[in-house]
Design a protein around this motif. Sequence first.
Motif, PDB file in Angstrom:
ATOM      1  N   GLN A  18      32.158  44.439  45.995  1.00 56.75           N
ATOM      2  CA  GLN A  18      32.496  45.409  44.959  1.00 56.75           C
ATOM      3  C   GLN A  18      32.752  46.789  45.571  1.00 56.75           C
ATOM      4  O   GLN A  18      33.737  47.450  45.243  1.00 56.75           O
ATOM      5  N   ALA A  29      36.126  46.212  40.149  1.00 58.85           N
ATOM      6  CA  ALA A  29      35.744  44.830  39.870  1.00 58.85           C
ATOM      7  C   ALA A  29      34.284  44.818  39.447  1.00 58.85           C
ATOM      8  O   ALA A  29      33.461  45.543  40.003  1.00 58.85           O
ATOM      9  N   GLN A  33      32.741  39.467  38.523  1.00 60.97           N
ATOM     10  CA  GLN A  33      34.004  39.120  39.157  1.00 60.97           C
ATOM     11  C   GLN A  33      33.829  38.935  40.668  1.00 60.97           C
ATOM     12  O   GLN A  33      34.393  38.005  41.258  1.00 60.97           O
ATOM     13  N   CYS A  34      33.027  39.788  41.281  1.00 62.28           N
ATOM     14  CA  CYS A  34      32.787  39.676  42.723  1.00 62.28           C
ATOM     15  C   CYS A  34      31.982  38.422  43.042  1.00 62.28           C
ATOM     16  O   CYS A  34      32.243  37.742  44.038  1.00 62.28           O
TER      17      CYS A  34
END
Length: 82
Positions: A18, A29, A33-34
Amino acid sequence: MAELIDKATLLRASSVVQDYLAQEMEVEASQLQCQLLLDFLLHSEFGTALYHGALQDAQQQLQRQLEDLPLYCLPPAERRRS
């Protein structure tokens, strides 16, 4: 599917991703999502290649140590390296 890394390590790694995305690529992000990106990479051919590379490195290190084993099993006067 078995977990490849523990949850704490995944959280640390996703924070690193991130931060990288934000600083180097100017991409926002979320933590989720990471984590999903890392999960994809670890379970793809990329993760498999890393795993097999690490196994090969470990095998080579063990082989070097096994080759040196006779040096430590003999009395000091008889130790010779070939």
